[in-house]
Design a protein around this motif. Structure first.
Motif, PDB file in Angstrom:
ATOM      1  N   GLY A 230      67.296  10.470  44.241  1.00 49.38           N
ATOM      2  CA  GLY A 230      66.166  10.707  43.346  1.00 49.38           C
ATOM      3  C   GLY A 230      66.445  10.228  41.941  1.00 49.38           C
ATOM      4  N   GLN A 231      67.648  10.488  41.439  1.00 43.48           N
ATOM      5  CA  GLN A 231      68.020  10.103  40.087  1.00 43.48           C
ATOM      6  C   GLN A 231      69.419   9.484  40.106  1.00 43.48           C
ATOM      7  OE1 GLN A 231      67.661  13.339  37.277  1.00 43.48           O
ATOM      8  NE2 GLN A 231      65.630  13.944  38.034  1.00 43.48           N
ATOM      9  N   VAL A 232      69.595   8.495  39.238  1.00 40.92           N
ATOM     10  CA  VAL A 232      70.891   7.821  39.136  1.00 40.92           C
ATOM     11  C   VAL A 232      71.462   8.126  37.760  1.00 40.92           C
ATOM     12  CG1 VAL A 232      72.124   5.635  39.188  1.00 40.92           C
ATOM     13  CG2 VAL A 232      70.166   5.990  40.707  1.00 40.92           C
ATOM     14  N   MET A 233      72.538   8.880  37.734  1.00 37.48           N
ATOM     15  CA  MET A 233      73.180   9.231  36.477  1.00 37.48           C
ATOM     16  C   MET A 233      74.141   8.142  36.012  1.00 37.48           C
ATOM     17  SD  MET A 233      71.575  11.999  36.298  1.00 37.48           S
ATOM     18  CE  MET A 233      72.241  12.548  34.750  1.00 37.48           C
ATOM     19  N   LYS A 234      74.803   7.506  36.973  1.00 37.90           N
ATOM     20  CA  LYS A 234      75.733   6.420  36.653  1.00 37.90           C
ATOM     21  C   LYS A 234      75.778   5.472  37.847  1.00 37.90           C
ATOM     22  CE  LYS A 234      79.542   7.469  34.522  1.00 37.90           C
ATOM     23  NZ  LYS A 234      80.938   7.933  34.255  1.00 37.90           N
ATOM     24  N   CYS A 235      75.595   4.175  37.559  1.00 38.49           N
ATOM     25  CA  CYS A 235      75.587   3.184  38.640  1.00 38.49           C
ATOM     26  C   CYS A 235      76.980   3.028  39.256  1.00 38.49           C
ATOM     27  CB  CYS A 235      75.115   1.830  38.114  1.00 38.49           C
ATOM     28  SG  CYS A 235      73.392   1.801  37.603  1.00 38.49           S
ATOM     29  N   GLY A 236      76.990   2.634  40.538  1.00 31.57           N
ATOM     30  CA  GLY A 236      78.242   2.350  41.229  1.00 31.57           C
ATOM     31  C   GLY A 236      78.501   0.851  41.296  1.00 31.57           C
ATOM     32  N   PHE A 237      79.743   0.502  41.657  1.00 29.83           N
ATOM     33  CA  PHE A 237      80.126  -0.904  41.713  1.00 29.83           C
ATOM     34  C   PHE A 237      80.924  -1.184  42.997  1.00 29.83           C
ATOM     35  CE2 PHE A 237      79.281  -0.388  37.230  1.00 29.83           C
ATOM     36  CZ  PHE A 237      78.719  -1.608  36.866  1.00 29.83           C
ATOM     37  N   LEU A 238      80.648  -2.388  43.544  1.00 31.43           N
ATOM     38  CA  LEU A 238      81.364  -2.891  44.720  1.00 31.43           C
ATOM     39  C   LEU A 238      82.144  -4.132  44.317  1.00 31.43           C
ATOM     40  CD1 LEU A 238      78.563  -2.733  47.467  1.00 31.43           C
ATOM     41  CD2 LEU A 238      80.587  -1.282  47.351  1.00 31.43           C
ATOM     42  N   ILE A 244      84.636   0.405  44.354  1.00 29.97           N
ATOM     43  CA  ILE A 244      85.657   0.727  43.347  1.00 29.97           C
ATOM     44  C   ILE A 244      85.213   1.894  42.464  1.00 29.97           C
ATOM     45  CG2 ILE A 244      86.572  -1.608  43.347  1.00 29.97           C
ATOM     46  CD1 ILE A 244      85.127  -2.078  40.702  1.00 29.97           C
ATOM     47  N   ARG A 245      83.868   2.191  42.509  1.00 30.90           N
ATOM     48  CA  ARG A 245      83.371   3.386  41.839  1.00 30.90           C
ATOM     49  C   ARG A 245      82.058   3.800  42.490  1.00 30.90           C
ATOM     50  NH1 ARG A 245      81.362   3.606  35.647  1.00 30.90           N
ATOM     51  NH2 ARG A 245      79.410   3.018  36.664  1.00 30.90           N
ATOM     52  N   PRO A 246      81.990   5.037  43.009  1.00 30.83           N
ATOM     53  CA  PRO A 246      80.731   5.480  43.622  1.00 30.83           C
ATOM     54  C   PRO A 246      79.674   5.782  42.561  1.00 30.83           C
ATOM     55  CG  PRO A 246      82.327   7.259  43.634  1.00 30.83           C
ATOM     56  CD  PRO A 246      83.049   6.050  43.114  1.00 30.83           C
TER      57      PRO A 246
END
Length: 255
Positions: A230-238, A244-246
């Motif tokens: 529903g909400q994204v507080m912090k984006c993740g990276f692949l 490398i970060r969810p």
């Protein structure tokens, strides 16, 4: 050698004498059997002639049997040597067979060691190839992680500018220009990330994946499916399909 030859000669003497005794006994028993089974046990002229004939035949048959004592010493030695040669050849054959079996076992063991060595080399080659690929794909991992906070700060700076001021060059030209500069910086950093295999993920409406998302809270939402982002507080990276970060997100549930 001499003791073996003497033993062989004695064995031949015993065998020859035994054969002579057996032959003579067989002939005597045959003659006795003929006399007992005759109809007239009392000697008659016919019986006498028959007995004489049988005796003559016994002598002829017995004369065919040559006693071992009639043979010369040279003949006995020759036979003994022939027997010993046969025994030696037999022992040599057995030794050759055992040697062939030993060679076959050695060959089988060497083949097994060779196959094991090939398998080990193949494993080493595969592991080395995997390590090289991992080193090439994830060598920039630590460097990319150090730039993730910079990307987060640029995103927060763009979100801090109100939407009505982002394109208002007349009333708020400073905020509009600042927003455009931050956006261009963020776009350039994102392109650099993509060029090196680093991708950003995490948008509202995605299906929650525990391997890629970190749920911070859960709230009811009638407009979204239960279990979705529903909400994204912090984006993740692949980084090359490795997380490398969810992404830190909020999950919706049924009202």
């Amino acid at each position: 050698m001499s003791s073996s030859l003497s033993r062989t000669i004695i064995q031949h003497l015993v065998k020859r004498n035994t054969s002579v005794v057996a032959a003579s006994t067989q002939v005597q028993f045959r003659l006795y059997h003929q006399l007992v089974n005759s109809n007239n046990p009392i000697p008659t002229q016919n019986n006498a002639s028959c007995l004489a004939s049988n005796s003559s035949r016994f002598c002829n048959e017995f004369s065919k049997v040559r006693a071992f004592s009639d043979k010369t010493t040279d003949e006995v030695k020759e036979e003994a040597e022939d027997v010993e040669e046969k025994e030696e050849s037999s022992s040599e054959d057995e030794e050759e067979v055992s040697e062939v079996e030993k060679l076959q076992e050695d060959l089988k063991e060497m083949k097994d060691q060779f196959l094991r060595s090939l398998a080990e080399q193949e494993n080493i080659r595969r592991i080395a190839k995997r390590d090289v690929e991992n080193a090439r794909n994830y060598a920039v991992g630590s460097f990319a992680k150090s730039l993730l906070d910079t990307s987060d700060n640029l995103s927060r700076a763009m979100e801090a500018v109100p939407e009505e001021f982002r394109t208002d060059n007349d009333s708020h030209p400073v905020l509009s220009t600042l927003f455009q500069g931050i956006q261009m910086t963020d776009d350039g950093l994102t392109k650099a990330f993509i060029k090196n295999g680093l991708k950003k993920f995490g948008t509202p409406g995605d299906k929650f994946d525990p391997n890629m998302h970190e749920a911070l809270f859960e709230y009811p939402d009638e407009n979204s499916d239960a279990g979705s982002v529903g909400q994204v507080m912090k984006c993740g990276f692949l980084l090359n399909d490795r997380v490398i970060r969810p992404a830190e997100v909020g999950i919706t549930k049924k009202a």
